[in-house]
Design an enzyme around this catalytic site. Structure first.
Site, PDB file in Angstrom:
ATOM      1  N   ASP A   1       0.820  -1.210   0.000  1.00  0.00           N
ATOM      2  CA  ASP A   1       0.000   0.000   0.000  1.00  0.00           C
ATOM      3  C   ASP A   1       0.851   1.255   0.000  1.00  0.00           C
ATOM      4  OD1 ASP A   1      -2.763  -0.359  -0.290  1.00  0.00           O
ATOM      5  OD2 ASP A   1      -2.918  -1.253   1.682  1.00  0.00           O
TER       6      ASP A   1
ATOM      7  N   GLU B   1      -5.966   4.696   0.361  1.00  0.00           N
ATOM      8  CA  GLU B   1      -4.784   3.862   0.551  1.00  0.00           C
ATOM      9  C   GLU B   1      -4.108   4.178   1.886  1.00  0.00           C
ATOM     10  OE1 GLU B   1      -4.327   1.419  -1.264  1.00  0.00           O
ATOM     11  OE2 GLU B   1      -4.963   1.829  -3.321  1.00  0.00           O
TER      12      GLU B   1
ATOM     13  N   HIS C   1      -6.004   2.237   4.363  1.00  0.00           N
ATOM     14  CA  HIS C   1      -5.621   0.830   4.278  1.00  0.00           C
ATOM     15  C   HIS C   1      -4.285   0.591   4.986  1.00  0.00           C
ATOM     16  CE1 HIS C   1      -8.036   0.420   0.238  1.00  0.00           C
ATOM     17  NE2 HIS C   1      -8.790   0.761   1.265  1.00  0.00           N
TER      18      HIS C   1
ATOM     19  N   TYR D   1      -3.636  -1.885   8.206  1.00  0.00           N
ATOM     20  CA  TYR D   1      -2.696  -3.001   8.297  1.00  0.00           C
ATOM     21  C   TYR D   1      -1.764  -2.837   9.492  1.00  0.00           C
ATOM     22  CZ  TYR D   1      -4.310  -4.424   3.682  1.00  0.00           C
ATOM     23  OH  TYR D   1      -5.088  -4.828   2.629  1.00  0.00           O
TER      24      TYR D   1
ATOM     25  N   GLU E   1      -3.121  -3.561  -8.206  1.00  0.00           N
ATOM     26  CA  GLU E   1      -4.354  -3.470  -7.425  1.00  0.00           C
ATOM     27  C   GLU E   1      -5.186  -4.746  -7.530  1.00  0.00           C
ATOM     28  OE1 GLU E   1      -4.446  -1.067  -5.426  1.00  0.00           O
ATOM     29  OE2 GLU E   1      -4.927   0.856  -6.306  1.00  0.00           O
TER      30      GLU E   1
ATOM     31  N   GLU F   1     -10.250  -1.774  -3.329  1.00  0.00           N
ATOM     32  CA  GLU F   1      -9.251  -2.101  -4.348  1.00  0.00           C
ATOM     33  C   GLU F   1      -9.905  -2.585  -5.635  1.00  0.00           C
ATOM     34  OE1 GLU F   1      -6.419  -1.128  -3.991  1.00  0.00           O
ATOM     35  OE2 GLU F   1      -5.821  -1.222  -1.885  1.00  0.00           O
TER      36      GLU F   1
ATOM     37  N   HIS G   1     -10.623   0.537  -7.471  1.00  0.00           N
ATOM     38  CA  HIS G   1      -9.376   1.108  -7.995  1.00  0.00           C
ATOM     39  C   HIS G   1      -8.928   0.376  -9.258  1.00  0.00           C
ATOM     40  CE1 HIS G   1      -8.316   2.154  -3.505  1.00  0.00           C
ATOM     41  NE2 HIS G   1      -9.354   2.838  -3.959  1.00  0.00           N
TER      42      HIS G   1
END
Length: 334
Positions: free
Chosen positions: A77, A108, A111, A115, A171, A205, A208
């Site tokens: 990412d 992003e 994201h 994580y 992606e 995603e 995207h």
């Protein structure tokens, strides 16, 4: 940079007479942006408290497999964000497309934060956390994948069309098998927080990736030859194969719910769908080995009321008090 080609691309041509987004000049691109906007969520809106017990009860080989996936995600990412900020958002001149990529960059970041929360929540040992956060240095295959992504995102070496194909491959292909592997935890009725994150991120995603394919088919003047598109996609598949072998080796070949051969087949099935979206001939001509998960694959995860998911006891889940404090500041703290 390939100026002699790039200057022919509508997406890269400056309109000196346009200063505002309205009136909309590219309604389809604007609709893509509004779709992405409607998916907005934040990294704190998923509760991982139950995941800690599930994670500790998970067999060690299975945990090792999912650690490799987390190590990939925290790196990937950041590279996607890097490409958006240093390349596409500086080059793209069509405002509606630029709005989409601005929103994507923000997503992003969410994201990437998500994580990091997953790693901090599930893995209390700081040295082990650092091994995951330093994925490029510690995992040769992740380093190889990162180098491949940067190679195809380089504007000095590739046309805009080639870079968009590469971006769709990142992606889509590089991420997809990892999404599938995490989603199988739902069938085992474990790791609800990780699964929720996975559903939200995979949905984002998917949009995207689809938008990149839309631009290739509708806006790119210098569309790469089919053999170039196939080359990029096949390289991505080969990298995924290598990663799957690596992750299964770490897990000593024992991951409940699927085999690596099933993942090999699925990523080829998915890649053929990407070919279709780019108006190319399919490469592999294989079926879907996971028909029971079709709804997930089609990014049809229902939109959730995030306020119902907002956690109230996160401080009990994250064992780093300073980290937890930073995560859960509210508006009154600013």
């Amino acid at each position: 940079m390939l100026i002699f080609i790039s200057n022919m691309e509508e997406l890269l041509i400056e309109n000196s007479q346009r200063f505002t987004i309205f009136p909309i000049q590219h309604p389809e691109c604007w609709n893509w942006y509004k779709k992405l906007e409607s998916l907005t969520w934040t990294a704190q809106e998923v509760d991982m408290c139950k995941d800690i017990d599930d994670w500790e009860a998970m067999p060690k080989p299975q945990r090792e497999f999912y650690k490799q996936i987390l190590a990939f995600f925290v790196v990937a990412d950041e590279i996607v964000i890097e490409n958006l900020l240093t390349n596409f958002m500086r080059e793209i001149k069509v405002k509606e497309v630029l709005y989409f990529y601005t929103m994507q960059a923000a997503q992003e970041c969410v994201h990437s934060e998500a994580y990091s929360i997953q790693v901090k929540t599930l893995i209390p040992d700081e040295k082990e956390q650092q091994r995951i956060f330093s994925g490029i240095e510690k995992h040769p295959i992740i380093k190889k994948m990162a180098q491949w992504v940067r190679q195809w995102m380089d504007p000095d070496r590739n046309t805009l069309g080639e870079r968009l194909v590469g971006f769709a491959a990142v992606e889509g292909i590089l991420f997809q098998n990892h999404f599938v592997a995490i989603q199988f935890l739902k069938e085992q009725n474990i790791m609800p927080g990780l699964v929720s994150y996975n559903e939200f991120i995979s949905r984002d995603e998917g949009v995207h990736c689809s938008f990149a394919c839309f631009l290739i088919s509708n806006y790119v003047y210098n569309i790469p030859e089919e053999k170039i598109i196939h080359k990029i996609l096949k390289e991505a598949v080969e990298l995924v194969d290598e990663f799957i072998n690596y992750a299964f080796d770490k897990a000593r070949g024992r991951v409940p719910g699927f085999s690596k051969e099933m993942l090999f087949q699925y990523i080829r099935y998915f890649t053929d769908n990407l070919c279709f979206m780019m108006q190319c001939k399919s490469i592999y001509k294989v079926g879907n080995p996971f028909p029971q998960m079709t709804k997930f694959f089609l990014n049809e995860v229902e939109k959730t009321n995030f306020f119902e998911l907002r956690p109230t006891q996160y401080q009990n889940c994250v064992k780093d008090d300073a980290f937890a404090f930073k995560l859960f500041l509210n508006d009154d703290d600013f």
